[in-house]
Scaffold this active site. Structure first.
Site, PDB file in Angstrom:
ATOM      1  CG  HIS A  52       1.964  -0.964   2.691  1.00  0.00           C
ATOM      2  ND1 HIS A  52       1.096  -1.953   2.302  1.00  0.00           N
ATOM      3  CD2 HIS A  52       2.079  -0.136   1.623  1.00  0.00           C
ATOM      4  CE1 HIS A  52       0.704  -1.744   1.055  1.00  0.00           C
ATOM      5  NE2 HIS A  52       1.301  -0.639   0.630  1.00  0.00           N
ATOM      6  CG  LEU A  55       7.638   7.683   2.606  1.00  0.00           C
ATOM      7  CD1 LEU A  55       8.946   7.673   3.371  1.00  0.00           C
ATOM      8  CD2 LEU A  55       6.522   8.319   3.432  1.00  0.00           C
ATOM      9  CG  ASN A  86       3.972   2.633  -5.841  1.00  0.00           C
ATOM     10  OD1 ASN A  86       4.519   2.847  -4.761  1.00  0.00           O
ATOM     11  ND2 ASN A  86       2.684   2.858  -6.052  1.00  0.00           N
ATOM     12  CG  ASP A 302      -1.714   1.222   1.216  1.00  0.00           C
ATOM     13  OD1 ASP A 302      -0.690   1.683   0.671  1.00  0.00           O
ATOM     14  OD2 ASP A 302      -2.693   0.790   0.565  1.00  0.00           O
ATOM     15  CG  HIS A 306      -3.189  10.304  -4.313  1.00  0.00           C
ATOM     16  ND1 HIS A 306      -2.344   9.877  -5.309  1.00  0.00           N
ATOM     17  CD2 HIS A 306      -3.700   9.177  -3.750  1.00  0.00           C
ATOM     18  CE1 HIS A 306      -2.339   8.549  -5.349  1.00  0.00           C
ATOM     19  NE2 HIS A 306      -3.148   8.100  -4.403  1.00  0.00           N
TER      20      HIS A 306
END
EC number: 3.5.2.3
Length: 419
Positions: A52, A55, A86, A302, A306
């Site tokens: 999970h 990238l 996503n 996960d 950002h």
């Protein structure tokens, strides 16, 4: 051909060497041939497997790209990474899956196994072309980043994926219960005056999804459901009960939900904003017990990078996510090495993810694929985000002293990282 010397196997103090040729482990303690690499007395294990990670390629490369993300994974000891779909555009087209795999293969870092979207555009309405996505190389199907609000669509997806022998991975939150919550709903959110995301949002969705699987299972449909980033005690109890009934339901827990709690949000720092949110210490303790007793199947990060500017916004507007694939093992080993033991932590990060996916268990036997990591279990080093290979050079654990750092990662017989 390379030979790695001065290494130890887990549970042994004997110094050994391993020789690698043609992408495979040729053997142990052979005559030293080819390029010689000093393993610095580290402990050798199969390379870690990440189920999970975000990238961000295609379309969000200001946050991360395949090169930076897979280099970061290799630095964290990972040999295989499943990337989330996503992106922009969404990975719902076989051509995108093939392009990602081909590009990653030429980078020389961790191996990429892209996940593809369950539904077209991740809109939750119409199933993507699952058969063609599998043929293109998709590792699993998921609308992660979005919650599956349409139960019928998810049921159809589970049926189709089951017939293909594929896993569906879900972000289990009821969007209507989550609403605009930015942190765990409870005394801390009330004290801070921030909208809360209740534990019931996760538990209610996990309960619904388990019921769908139970119905399909009763009909002999081989549907497999994997619950991502489980964060609450109640949801884990639901998964535990499903397992006791023999249902094909698995789950992962992330190190940040084990090592951080909603108390961190008292700082109003969006670096601690994640989805699902950081919960209570009682939840974290319950998840740790799940790792001990086997109710939790595996660990996953996960990894969600950002930009610094995005994470410097206030809590209401900042995006959710923490990027730390490079320090996941040192964090787990330092915090829980005595509680869980080295072998259990390694299992949760190697063989256990493989079991979830139905892949062959990774081993270090002669003739097997040469995916391995050398870990320095004794030297303590501070976390220095400036050294990260990831583009997200900030972390909640900055400055914390950890041990268990990877010193060498080999993927397909080639050095993917060397400290």
């Amino acid at each position: 051909m390379i030979t790695i010397t001065n290494i130890k196997r887990v549970g042994s103090e004997k110094t050994e060497s391993v020789t690698i040729e043609g992408g495979l482990i040729k053997g142990w303690n052979l005559l030293e041939e080819g390029d010689i690499i000093d393993g610095q007395g580290g402990t050798v294990a199969p390379a870690l497997i990440e189920l999970h990670a975000h990238l961000r390629e295609p379309g969000q490369t200001e946050k991360e790209d395949l090169s930076s993300g897979l280099a970061a994974a290799a630095a964290g000891g990972y040999g295989t990474v499943v990337s989330m779909p996503n992106t922009s555009p969404v990975v719902d087209d076989p051509a995108i899956v093939r392009t990602l795999i081909e590009k990653a293969a030429g980078l020389g870092f961790a191996r990429l196994r892209p996940a593809a979207a369950l539904t077209k555009g991740q809109k939750g309405e119409e199933l993507a072309e699952l058969t063609y996505l599998k043929e293109a190389g998709a590792a699993m199907f998921t609308d992660d980043g979005r919650t599956n609000e349409n139960a019928r669509t998810l049921r159809l997806g589970l049926e189709t994926a089951g017939s293909l022998g594929m896993v569906i991975s879900v972000h289990a939150e009821d969007a209507s219960l989550r609403a605009d919550g930015v942190m765990n709903e409870g005394p801390v959110s009330e004290a801070l005056g921030l909208p809360g995301n209740p534990a019931a949002a996760e538990a209610a969705r996990v309960a619904r999804d388990i019921e769908i699987v139970a119905g399909l299972h009763a009909q002999g449909v081989p549907a497999r459901l994997h619950v991502q980033h489980l964060s609450t005690a109640r949801a884990l109890d639901l998964v535990r009960a499903a397992k006791a009934q023999g249902l094909p339901v698995t789950c992962e827990v992330c190190p940040h939900h084990l090592t951080l709690t909603d108390e961190a949000l008292r700082s109003f720092d969006a670096i601690y904003k994640v989805a699902p949110p950081l919960r209570t210490q009682a939840d974290a303790d319950h998840l740790l017990e799940g790792l001990r007793d086997g109710s939790v199947d595996c660990l996953a990060t996960d990894h969600a990078p950002h930009t610094r500017a995005e994470k410097e916004r206030d809590l209401l507007d900042a995006p959710s996510g923490i990027a730390y694939i490079e320090l996941a093992f040192p964090l787990m080993y330092t915090r829980f090495g005595e509680t869980l033991g080295l072998e259990r932590i390694l299992d949760l990060m190697t063989a256990a993810p493989a079991r979830v996916m139905g892949w062959a268990a990774p081993t270090l036997d002669a003739g097997q694929k040469a995916d391995l990591v050398i870990l320095d279990l004794t030297t303590e080093r501070p976390v220095n985000p400036a050294e990260f290979r990831s583009k997200a050079k900030f972390t909640p654990w900055a400055g914390e002293t950890l041990k268990g750092w990877p010193v060498l990662t080999v993927v397909d017989g080639k050095v993917a990282f060397q400290r």
